[in-house]
Structure formats: C-alpha cells, structure tokens
Write an enzyme that holds these catalytic residues in place. Structure first.
Site, PDB file in Angstrom:
ATOM      1  N   ASN A   1       0.867  -1.179   0.000  1.00 40.85           N
ATOM      2  CA  ASN A   1       0.000   0.000   0.000  1.00 40.85           C
ATOM      3  C   ASN A   1       0.905   1.231   0.000  1.00 40.85           C
ATOM      4  OD1 ASN A   1      -1.793   2.056   0.526  1.00 40.85           O
ATOM      5  ND2 ASN A   1      -2.310   1.360   2.610  1.00 40.85           N
TER       6      ASN A   1
ATOM      7  N   LYS B   1       0.093   4.243  -0.306  1.00 44.57           N
ATOM      8  CA  LYS B   1      -0.556   5.451   0.242  1.00 44.57           C
ATOM      9  C   LYS B   1      -0.276   6.641  -0.691  1.00 44.57           C
ATOM     10  CE  LYS B   1      -0.288   3.346   4.756  1.00 44.57           C
ATOM     11  NZ  LYS B   1      -0.173   3.470   6.206  1.00 44.57           N
TER      12      LYS B   1
ATOM     13  N   HIS C   1      -9.528   1.190   4.762  1.00 40.67           N
ATOM     14  CA  HIS C   1      -8.273   1.375   5.494  1.00 40.67           C
ATOM     15  C   HIS C   1      -8.515   2.329   6.665  1.00 40.67           C
ATOM     16  CE1 HIS C   1      -4.225   2.652   6.482  1.00 40.67           C
ATOM     17  NE2 HIS C   1      -3.799   1.550   5.884  1.00 40.67           N
TER      18      HIS C   1
ATOM     19  N   GLU D   1      -6.969   4.755   7.745  1.00 36.78           N
ATOM     20  CA  GLU D   1      -6.784   6.183   7.432  1.00 36.78           C
ATOM     21  C   GLU D   1      -8.029   6.739   6.737  1.00 36.78           C
ATOM     22  OE1 GLU D   1      -3.023   5.685   5.435  1.00 36.78           O
ATOM     23  OE2 GLU D   1      -2.142   5.072   7.342  1.00 36.78           O
TER      24      GLU D   1
ATOM     25  N   GLU E   1      -5.637  -4.950  10.548  1.00 38.83           N
ATOM     26  CA  GLU E   1      -4.609  -3.942  10.770  1.00 38.83           C
ATOM     27  C   GLU E   1      -4.903  -3.196  12.075  1.00 38.83           C
ATOM     28  OE1 GLU E   1      -2.493  -2.734   6.916  1.00 38.83           O
ATOM     29  OE2 GLU E   1      -4.301  -1.506   7.053  1.00 38.83           O
TER      30      GLU E   1
ATOM     31  N   GLY F   1       2.402   2.076  10.755  1.00 41.45           N
ATOM     32  CA  GLY F   1       3.443   3.101  10.679  1.00 41.45           C
ATOM     33  C   GLY F   1       4.110   3.377  12.012  1.00 41.45           C
TER      34      GLY F   1
ATOM     35  N   SER G   1       3.177  -2.324  10.391  1.00 40.41           N
ATOM     36  CA  SER G   1       4.611  -2.440  10.682  1.00 40.41           C
ATOM     37  C   SER G   1       5.204  -3.792  10.296  1.00 40.41           C
ATOM     38  CB  SER G   1       4.896  -2.112  12.152  1.00 40.41           C
ATOM     39  OG  SER G   1       4.576  -0.752  12.424  1.00 40.41           O
TER      40      SER G   1
HETATM   41  P1  PGA Z   1       2.771   0.121   7.655  1.00 39.47           P
HETATM   42  O1  PGA Z   1       1.304   0.413   7.055  1.00 39.47           O
HETATM   43  O2  PGA Z   1       3.255  -1.159   7.054  1.00 39.47           O
HETATM   44  O3  PGA Z   1       3.581   1.319   7.227  1.00 39.47           O
HETATM   45  O4  PGA Z   1       2.609   0.023   9.142  1.00 39.47           O
HETATM   46  C1  PGA Z   1       0.390  -0.627   6.844  1.00 39.47           C
HETATM   47  C2  PGA Z   1      -0.887  -0.093   6.265  1.00 39.47           C
HETATM   48  O5  PGA Z   1      -1.292   1.033   6.587  1.00 39.47           O
HETATM   49  O6  PGA Z   1      -1.528  -0.784   5.451  1.00 39.47           O
END
Ligand code: PGA
Length: 249
Positions: free
Chosen positions: A11, A13, A97, A99, A167, A173, A212
């Site tokens: 992803n 983003k 997601h 976000e 998630e 992140g 992560s």
């Molecule tokens: P990350 O993000 O691997 O940077 O923690 C995962 C995601 O948001 O799908």
C-alpha cells in the site's frame, strides 16, 4: 476445495512520484527470476495505476487501488468509481483502510457498499478492519474487529474472491506490532467469523495482517495460523524492503 493463495499487497498510500516506479520494476524482475509462494500486488496512488499496470503487464505483480466510490459514475467531484479503476488497470482495491475511516469518516456500511461496487466492476476487494489503541486497552479488540467484519462485508462476497486485512490501527506506521499470540488470536477469530457467514472459497478468503510488517518480522508473522499474507505500507515503497517480505512465506 483449495485455499486461495496467500497475498502480499503493498500500500503505497500518497507516495510515489517519478522514479518510484523503478522500485515496482525491481520487484517484478525479482519475481520473474524466482516465482514467489504468494500473489504479489502493489497499490499505488490512483494517478499511477495506468502506468503501473502497463509496466506490470506480463509480470507476476498485480496492481490495485486504495479506495473507490460505490457508484459506477455520477456527480461525485474528485472521486473515482470501481469501473474507472478497473479500466485504468487495477484488479484489486483496498477498502476501509483505517486512514480512510479516520480522515474521511468512512463507516462499515460505506465500506460494504464500496465492496459491492468493487465486485460489480470485477475488482477484488481487500477489506481492512482493526481496533484503535483505546479499544485494545479496554480489552475490546475482538468485539470491535468482529463487529467491523460483520458490517463491512457485503453478502455479495459469498461468490467472489476477496481478502480481509487485520490492521491494528496503533501498529500502522508505528514500528511496533501486537505479540504473535495476539495476532494469531485475532486471525483465528476472523476465520471463525468468515466461516459462520460464508461457505466454500469465501469462508477460506485470505486474512492478511498489516501494521509495521518488515523483512525482520515477516516470516514469524506469516507463519502464524490463519495469516494468509500481509498488507504492507512503509516497507512496500522500495524493492529492497519489500522483496524480503514477499520471500518470507
Ligand atoms: P505500515 O502500514 O506497514 O507502514 O505500518 C500498513 C498499512 O497502513 O496498510
């Protein structure tokens, strides 16, 4: 009936200007040399889907989107329909997601409508669910995740390929993950939820872990029961970080 193949999805983003497509090219070249044990997808920003799909044609890398509207077309300024994303070359779409849920107030019902739209356009949805830190600290992880699962998955998924991504919001992140026991416990519960709701291949849909994931923890996470792949954010942005995760299965 066989279980669907595991899926490692990157992803990107809102990242990916200019030379970043070289990273996707390097991933495809590596997969060509050594066929992976998993399906591999990259979900770039929508502006890059067309170019990425052209570049990845004939390779083992699938291209996905990060969101869509449920409708096929209409007066929705600034939005993209599943049909548009499919026409641009996407075959998958990440939906719900955290976000999107946090910054655009997307509800489970919105996510279910988007997933139904994605299926209409022939896109494979990757439906994200996960608890916040406050919910986790209150001991509500399973209740939250199973509630999201029940409400965010439309009935139409019964006859389609799709994936669920667990998630934990607080792990995204953040450089930290739940314990392996915690991840496994949630994945087993999600599998039970899917098996209650669906039969056949839908009940066996891959359950990805996200939050992560990196080369150093991927093998351990991917070996857990009912972990059928990973949704990778930061570590999907360059080939040197992403390839070890793809190879960890
Ligand atoms: P990350 O993000 O691997 O940077 O923690 C995962 C995601 O948001 O799908």
């Amino acid at each position: 009936m066989s279980s669907p193949r595991p899926l490692i999805a990157g992803n990107w983003k809102m990242h990916g200007v200019g030379a970043d497509l070289d990273e996707a090219r390097a991933v495809a070249a590596d997969l060509e040399e050594r066929p992976p044990g998993a399906r591999v997808a990259i979900c770039p920003p929508a502006t890059l889907i067309g170019r990425m799909a052209e570049l990845m044609a004939g390779t083992d890398v699938e291209v996905g989107a990060q969101d869509c509207r449920p409708e096929a077309s209409g007066a929705f300024t600034g939005c993209l329909s599943p049909e548009m994303l499919a026409e641009a070359g996407a075959s998958l779409v990440i939906l719900g997601h955290s976000e999107r849920r946090a910054y655009y107030a997307e509800t489970d019902e919105d996510v279910a409508a988007k997933a139904a739209g994605a299926l209409r356009a022939g896109l494979e949805p990757i439906i994200c669910i996960g608890e916040t830190l406050a919910q986790r600290d209150a001991g509500r992880t399973l209740e939250v995740v199973l509630g999201q699962l029940a409400r965010s998955l439309p009935a139409a998924l019964a006859n389609s390929a799709f994936a669920v991504a667990y998630e934990p919001v607080w792990a995204i992140g953040a450089g930290r993950t739940p314990t392996m026991d915690e991840i496994e416990r949630v994945h087993l519960a999600i599998r039970a939820g899917l098996a209650e709701r669906f039969t056949g291949e839908a009940a066996l849909a891959p359950i990805l872990y996200g939050g992560s994931v990196k080369g150093s923890n991927a093998a351990q996470i991917l070996a857990l029961r009912e972990v059928g792949g990973a949704l990778v954010g930061g570590a999907s942005l360059n080939a040197a970080d992403f390839i070890p995760i793809v190879r960890a299965l």
